[in-house]
Enzyme design. Structure first.
Site, PDB file in Angstrom:
ATOM      1  CB  SER A  31      -0.948  -0.077   1.188  1.00  0.00           C
ATOM      2  OG  SER A  31      -1.930   0.903   1.114  1.00  0.00           O
ATOM      3  CG  HIS A  60      -4.405  -0.834  -0.789  1.00  0.00           C
ATOM      4  ND1 HIS A  60      -4.064  -0.872   0.532  1.00  0.00           N
ATOM      5  CD2 HIS A  60      -5.026  -2.012  -1.057  1.00  0.00           C
ATOM      6  CE1 HIS A  60      -4.470  -2.027   1.048  1.00  0.00           C
ATOM      7  NE2 HIS A  60      -5.047  -2.737   0.108  1.00  0.00           N
ATOM      8  CG  ASP A  97      -6.032  -5.541   2.247  1.00  0.00           C
ATOM      9  OD1 ASP A  97      -6.563  -6.623   2.581  1.00  0.00           O
ATOM     10  OD2 ASP A  97      -5.983  -5.139   1.070  1.00  0.00           O
TER      11      ASP A  97
END
Ligand SMILES: C[S@@+](CC[C@H](N)C(=O)[O-])C[C@H]1O[C@@H](n2cnc3c(N)ncnc32)[C@H](O)[C@@H]1O
Lengths: 191, 274
Positions: free
Chosen positions: A14, A41, A134
């Site tokens: 991310s 992401h 995540d």
């Protein structure tokens, strides 16, 4: 499936993803035998930015994953923005516009959990830098089926949260610096 | 022999669902279906997929709840504004040449896509000669579509999308805000037929000039995608249009040669007149 023949790699990243991936991916040779699936992401309206960015800097083939395409070795598949990427049992990719998972679409957990089902112990999973949680559940699922879990060292990661949560959920994961990771991926491919 | 018990359970549940209720999810992409079934078990408090199957067969209220997990109700008005812009700028000029039009929104979910088309056709002055068919397999979604009520906090996104799609009017012309909800003008659905129709098990029901089926076939495996595309091909008029979701295409389909790429980027195809 009993012994762990390397079959695929999954990576989740991310905040700070691009830098981190630029340390790892350019080392992979053109004839790298394994497929590499990556979820980063990105905001939903950023259309196909990652593949072109890495394509020019990598020897290995890089592309944005397409729905129902058959997986082949030597290819890096990026999840498209605004779609989850899943690996099917027949080793094809499927995309979905299911609800956000961990506030995110694509979500790392969705990729990791489906790939763990498809590849079992032949899977190596890497959680890189990021500022959310995540990937933690996905990495645990991967470890549960006998896959190899790797986490970027939170002490040196650009954002420590994601590796930290992954380690908490999957304490057996190997902690590595980005440099170690690059050689470990090469070794995994050559095993 | 299979060592993954959940995979066995998924298959058995889908077989039961088909035999008992004729909902056929057996050829949907497995990974996503499995995820959703596990999610249903967790949220509906079943200890296993087998336990869920038991309830499905013996407890009638389970079916509608399960359908809400198995079908994905994610939508937006003017989702992918460039798609609607392409419809407006490139497809509408062709449609204008017909005295009457039939448009099919297949897999219309809770109606966002349908209302987008209804507004676009009104803006382009084609609404009066158009009949819309809005179909889905999820009865609760169809009811919501027919009601045309959306949470007010979604309207800002819808409005932005509408503007980006080349909207000529203001979205606020079409709804009234009421207790946190946007209630869309019912005249928008005066030319709409809502109907339960499955792309997996049902047949052609009319000749269409444009079919928009977005983010539905992405859930199907390849043979099932081919069935649906075959159905669309049969349903389209000569030179009729087919619009798909941004990650869907006809490229891998056995029917690829029956269509031309009208707008490659926006996944709009045109039937090749036979
Ligand atoms: C992700 S939504 C897409 C909504 C809308 N078309 C859009 O793109 O915003 C998918 C819809 O397809 C419907 N669906 C799933 N299987 C179907 C089938 N076999 N036939 C018709 N609709 C189906 C679901 O119930 C759901 O409403």
């Amino acid at each position: 499936m009993t012994d762990a023949i390397p079959k695929a790699i999954v990576i989740g990243a991310s905040a700070g993803a691009v830098e981190a991936l630029l340390t790892i991916l350019p080392d992979l040779p053109k004839d790298y035998p394994l497929p590499v699936f990556i979820v980063v992401h990105v905001p939903p309206d950023r259309r196909n930015v990652l593949a072109p960015l890495f394509e020019s800097r990598c020897k290995i083939t890089v592309k944005e994953a397409e729905d129902k395409e058959t997986v082949t070795g030597g290819v890096v598949y990026f999840a498209p923005s605004d779609y989850h990427m899943l690996v099917e049992e027949d080793f094809s990719v499927s995309l979905s516009s299911d609800e956000l998972v961990n506030h995110s679409r694509p979500a790392i957990d969705v990729l990791f959990e489906s790939a763990a089902d498809a590849y079992g112990p032949g899977l190596l999973g890497v959680i890189l830098t990021g500022a959310n949680q995540d990937g933690a559940a996905g990495l645990a699922a991967l470890a549960k089926v006998g896959g190899i879990a790797v986490v970027e060292d939170p002490a040196t990661a650009y954002a420590a949260q994601m590796p930290g949560f992954a380690l908490a959920a999957c304490p057996t994961a190997k902690v590595m610096s980005l440099k170690q990771m690059a050689s470990s991926l090469l070794a995994w491919g050559a095993a | 022999m299979r060592d993954n018990i959940e995979d066995i359970e998924v298959e058995l549940l889908l077989a039961a669902l088909y035999q008992r209720y004729h909902y056929d999810f057996r050829h949907y992409a497995k990974a996503s279906i499995k995820r959703r079934l596990i999610q249903a078990c967790n949220q509906l408090h079943f200890s296993s997929i087998s336990a869920l199957q038991d309830a499905l067969l013996h407890e009638p209220t389970t079916l509608p709840r399960l359908l809400n997990y198995l079908t994905v109700q994610v939508s937006e008005m003017f989702r992918d504004p460039t798609y609607f812009r392409a419809i407006r700028e490139r497809v509408i000029p062709h449609l204008r040449t017909y005295p009457s039009l039939k448009i099919w929104i297949a897999g219309c979910s809770t109606g966002e896509e349908l209302y987008s088309f209804a507004i676009l056709f009104r803006e382009e002055g084609l609404e009066d000669r158009t009949l819309f068919y809005a179909t889905d397999i999820n009865p609760t979604a169809l009811q919501d579509a027919e009601a045309g009520i959306f949470a007010l906090d979604r309207i800002q996104k819808f409005t932005e999308n509408h503007q980006k799609s080349g909207g000529r009017t203001s979205l606020s012309d079409y709804y009234t805000a009421n207790y946190g909800r946007a209630v869309f003008d019912k005249s928008l659905r005066s030319r709409v037929v809502f109907s339960d129709h499955s792309l997996v098990t049902d047949a052609v029901f009319g000749e269409m000039h444009l079919i928009s089926c977005r983010n539905v076939m992405i859930y199907f495996d390849r043979p099932l995608q081919d069935r649906a595309i075959g159905l669309f091909h049969e349903s389209l008029s000569r030179k009729g249009f087919l619009g798909l979701g941004s990650k869907e295409s006809l490229r891998f389909s056995v029917h690829a040669n029956d269509f031309s790429e009208f707008d490659r980027e926006e996944k709009i195809y045109q039937r090749i007149a036979a």
